[in-house]
Structure formats: C-alpha cells, structure tokens
Design an enzyme around this catalytic site. Structure first.
Site, mmCIF file in Angstrom:
data_model
loop_
_atom_site.group_PDB
_atom_site.id
_atom_site.type_symbol
_atom_site.label_atom_id
_atom_site.label_comp_id
_atom_site.label_asym_id
_atom_site.label_seq_id
_atom_site.Cartn_x
_atom_site.Cartn_y
_atom_site.Cartn_z
ATOM 1 N N ASP A 1 7.219 0.842 -1.844
ATOM 2 C CA ASP A 1 7.049 2.194 -1.124
ATOM 3 C C ASP A 1 6.462 3.126 -1.899
ATOM 4 O O ASP A 1 5.293 3.838 -1.369
ATOM 5 C CB ASP A 1 8.388 2.609 -0.379
ATOM 6 N N GLY B 1 14.551 -5.964 -3.475
ATOM 7 C CA GLY B 1 14.394 -4.816 -4.808
ATOM 8 C C GLY B 1 15.681 -4.163 -4.745
ATOM 9 O O GLY B 1 16.816 -4.716 -4.655
#
Length: 169
Positions: free
Chosen positions: A34, A124
């Site tokens: 992101d 993650g």
C-alpha cells in the site's frame, strides 16, 4: 481463461492495465504494498482515495471489497484497492481473502482491464500464512469468470515465489 504469471519483483514497476493494492480500510496509504503504491503513484491516488472517503465510502472500504482509482505516476492505468483480512487462528476468514481476488477481477472487468498485477494479499503485516494465501489466491482467480487475459502475481520474496509456484502446480 486468464494466463497466470509469477514474477518476483516490485508491483509498482508493472506495465499492466491495473495494479491491485492491498489497501487499508481508510484508503490512506500505509506500509508494505500500500505504501509503495502510494509513494510511487504520487499524490493523485491519495487525492482520489480521499474523495471516495468523503463521498461513497464514508465508513471506509469493507474487507473483501474492491474499488478503483487512477494510477497516478505508475505505469498502469488504474489501481484497484482491496482490503484483505487480518489472519487469525481463531476464525476462518479465507472467504474474505478469496473475495478480495474475485472483487478485484470484477472491478477489472468493469474497467475493461485485460492485464492485472496482484500482490500476495494479507500475507505481509496482516499475517496470513503464505502457503495458504497462495493457494486461496490461485484457486480463486482460476475459478473466477473474467475477461482479464493475464493475471500476474508479483511477489516480493523467494518464499512467496515458492508458495505461489506450488499453488500453481
């Protein structure tokens, strides 16, 4: 049926129609994939995300859903933002993870995207075990009817690459 391609590399460098962002519900940028997408894509992506939050997504983007913005300075045309679930042993959230891939492909079809690059969503900082995440990703995109012709899984490390290779076989 879409061709599945595995690449070890940086998703922000993919020259595809759409890059999928493993976003947070606030669509505010953050860490991992992101943050990288927001940094490389520039302020246009965050500005569009803020407009979405001020209008149609006042409560944020729900887990398992997807929405698109432009890709700013990225080589792609669009970014498809999806919010993956946080992994927990106490609750099976695999349906939500699968929904991220399905909904991203649905949005890609709405956009007319024919090439899409995915990260390994939720594997993650959200803690999803990579082997399980890879199988859910591969099984879901294979089972989803789509006009997308090439689905790339852009994987950051060797362990992720191995997990996706195993899931594809």
């Amino acid at each position: 049926m879409a061709e599945l391609v595995l690449i070890r590399g940086d998703i922000t460098e993919q020259n595809v129609d759409a890059i999928v962002n493993a976003a947070n519900t606030r669509l505010s940028g953050g860490g991992g994939v992101d943050g990288a997408i927001h940094r490389r894509g520039g302020p246009a992506i965050l500005a569009e995300c803020r407009r979405l939050r001020e209008t149609t997504l006042r409560d944020g983007l729900p887990t398992g859903e997807a929405i698109a913005t432009s890709a700013g300075d990225l080589p792609a045309r669009w970014v498809i933002h999806t919010v993956g679930p946080v992994w927990t042993a106490a609750q099976d959230r695999s349906g939500l993870l699968a929904a991220c891939y399905r909904e991203s492909l649905r949005v890609a079809d709405e956009l007319g995207a024919r090439t899409v690059a995915f990260p390994a969503i939720s594997t993650g900082i959200y803690g999803w075990p990579i082997d399980d995440g890879a199988h859910i990703a591969v099984d879901t995109v294979r089972a989803t009817a789509t006009e997308v012709r090439e689905i790339r899984f852009v994987l950051f490390g060797t362990a992720a690459r191995r997990a996706f290779e195993s899931a594809v076989e």
